[in-house]
Design a protein around this motif. Structure first.
Motif, PDB file in Angstrom:
ATOM      1  N   ASN A   2       6.359  22.248  43.071  1.00  0.00           N
ATOM      2  CA  ASN A   2       4.910  22.362  43.044  1.00  0.00           C
ATOM      3  C   ASN A   2       4.316  21.654  44.261  1.00  0.00           C
ATOM      4  N   SER A   3       2.995  21.691  44.377  1.00  0.00           N
ATOM      5  CA  SER A   3       2.328  21.158  45.572  1.00  0.00           C
ATOM      6  C   SER A   3       2.569  19.665  45.765  1.00  0.00           C
ATOM      7  N   VAL A   4       2.517  18.897  44.684  1.00  0.00           N
ATOM      8  CA  VAL A   4       2.726  17.452  44.781  1.00  0.00           C
ATOM      9  C   VAL A   4       4.153  17.162  45.231  1.00  0.00           C
ATOM     10  N   GLN A   5       5.108  17.896  44.700  1.00  0.00           N
ATOM     11  CA  GLN A   5       6.504  17.704  45.093  1.00  0.00           C
ATOM     12  C   GLN A   5       6.719  18.074  46.557  1.00  0.00           C
ATOM     13  N   ASP A   8       5.318  15.261  48.607  1.00  0.00           N
ATOM     14  CA  ASP A   8       6.236  14.115  48.532  1.00  0.00           C
ATOM     15  C   ASP A   8       7.459  14.332  49.420  1.00  0.00           C
ATOM     16  N   ASP A 109      -1.401  24.368  49.423  1.00  0.00           N
ATOM     17  CA  ASP A 109      -0.723  23.348  48.618  1.00  0.00           C
ATOM     18  C   ASP A 109      -1.491  22.040  48.654  1.00  0.00           C
ATOM     19  N   VAL A 110      -2.061  21.747  49.829  1.00  0.00           N
ATOM     20  CA  VAL A 110      -2.761  20.484  50.052  1.00  0.00           C
ATOM     21  C   VAL A 110      -3.971  20.772  50.926  1.00  0.00           C
ATOM     22  N   VAL A 127      -7.492  13.372  45.388  1.00  0.00           N
ATOM     23  CA  VAL A 127      -6.175  12.991  44.875  1.00  0.00           C
ATOM     24  C   VAL A 127      -6.227  12.818  43.358  1.00  0.00           C
ATOM     25  N   GLY A 130      -5.666  15.792  41.393  1.00  0.00           N
ATOM     26  CA  GLY A 130      -4.327  16.354  41.415  1.00  0.00           C
ATOM     27  C   GLY A 130      -3.987  17.149  42.659  1.00  0.00           C
ATOM     28  N   PRO A 132      -3.009  16.956  46.656  1.00  0.00           N
ATOM     29  CA  PRO A 132      -2.591  16.063  47.745  1.00  0.00           C
ATOM     30  C   PRO A 132      -3.482  16.235  48.974  1.00  0.00           C
ATOM     31  N   PHE A 176      -0.891  11.465  51.863  1.00  0.00           N
ATOM     32  CA  PHE A 176       0.573  11.465  51.963  1.00  0.00           C
ATOM     33  C   PHE A 176       1.036  11.525  53.410  1.00  0.00           C
TER      34      PHE A 176
END
Length: 256
Positions: A2-5, A8, A109-110, A127, A130, A132, A176
């Motif tokens: 997903n976008s957060v992953q 990261d 995604d961000v 943020v 949810g 990034p 990030f």
């Protein structure tokens, strides 16, 4: 992922290997960059100049960014997609969240926004929703009219300290990664070594093209030579797409 992953995963590349980022504004370019393996694709508000013919990015609207982000997203399977937040789409935290959601719904995604300490409340709000956020500090194209042109940043101790302070504030707010634009090499290197998150440079290299950041972003038209009317002095043109188009069109005309 997903976008957060995905965000990261990019953050985890700091000190591991250089991070590659290029801009894209349409489906075929997004697909080609993704298939070539670029880490990050930025749907930048630079499209105002290289795609739409405006003199700067201040003419770009959120609707334009949503339209182009959706086009790019249709061609991308693996690369992280950044939706650039245009001027006046994040004047308040509430507006920033609403604008970010539109870009994510279009396929980003961000999101990315410009500025330092003054943008911390917007970064935190996005943020918290949810989504990034990647920061953008140093030279800020959306302020080109206020500043009277594109100027190298960090030449004085006062300005250098303010940029470093802003970068640290963006990190603390939850970014990030941070794009550093047209920052003097010594400052770019200092910020890169100070932050725990990656820095992505543009116009920040040192002598002999020494890399001062954790990664590099370039405008795709500069890289492939498809916008010959202006190429920034720090850009490296690796192809002559404009010349090939002219050659092909002349060949077509002569064949009729």
């Amino acid at each position: 992922m997903n976008s957060v992953q995905k965000a990261d995963a990019i953050r985890a590349l700091k000190s591991q290997r250089p991070i590659s980022m290029l801009t894209a504004y349409d489906y075929p370019t997004g697909r080609l960059l993704d298939e070539a393996g670029v880490d990050v694709i930025l749907v930048g508000d630079s499209l105002g100049m290289v795609m739409l013919g405006f003199p700067d990015t201040t003419h770009v609207t959120l609707d334009m960014m949503v339209h182009h982000t959706a086009a790019v997203a249709r061609g991308v399977k693996n690369s992280l997609i950044i939706g650039d937040m245009p001027i006046h789409s994040y004047d308040t935290p509430e507006q920033a969240v609403a604008s970010a959601r539109q870009l994510v719904e279009a396929g980003a995604d961000v999101v990315k926004l410009e500025g330092g300490i003054n943008q911390v409340d917007k970064v935190r709000a996005i943020v918290a929703a949810g989504i990034p956020v990647i920061g953008h500090h140093g030279m800020l194209p959306q302020r080109v009219l206020e500043e009277g042109g594109y100027k190298k940043k960090g030449k004085t101790a006062k300005e250098s300290d303010a940029i470093l302070e802003g970068a640290l504030a963006l990190q603390e707010a939850g970014c990030f990664a941070i794009v550093l634009e047209s920052v003097v090499p010594e400052l770019a290197k200092k910020i890169t070594h100070t932050l725990e998150i990656p820095t992505i440079g543009i116009g920040c290299k040192g002598k002999d093209q020494e890399q001062t950041c954790d990664g590099e972003v370039a405008v795709i038209t500069d890289v492939v030579g498809s916008y010959p009317w202006f190429v920034p002095p720090f850009a490296t043109q690796r192809a002559d797409v404009a010349g090939e188009i002219s050659r092909a069109v002349r060949g077509y005309i002569n064949s009729i």
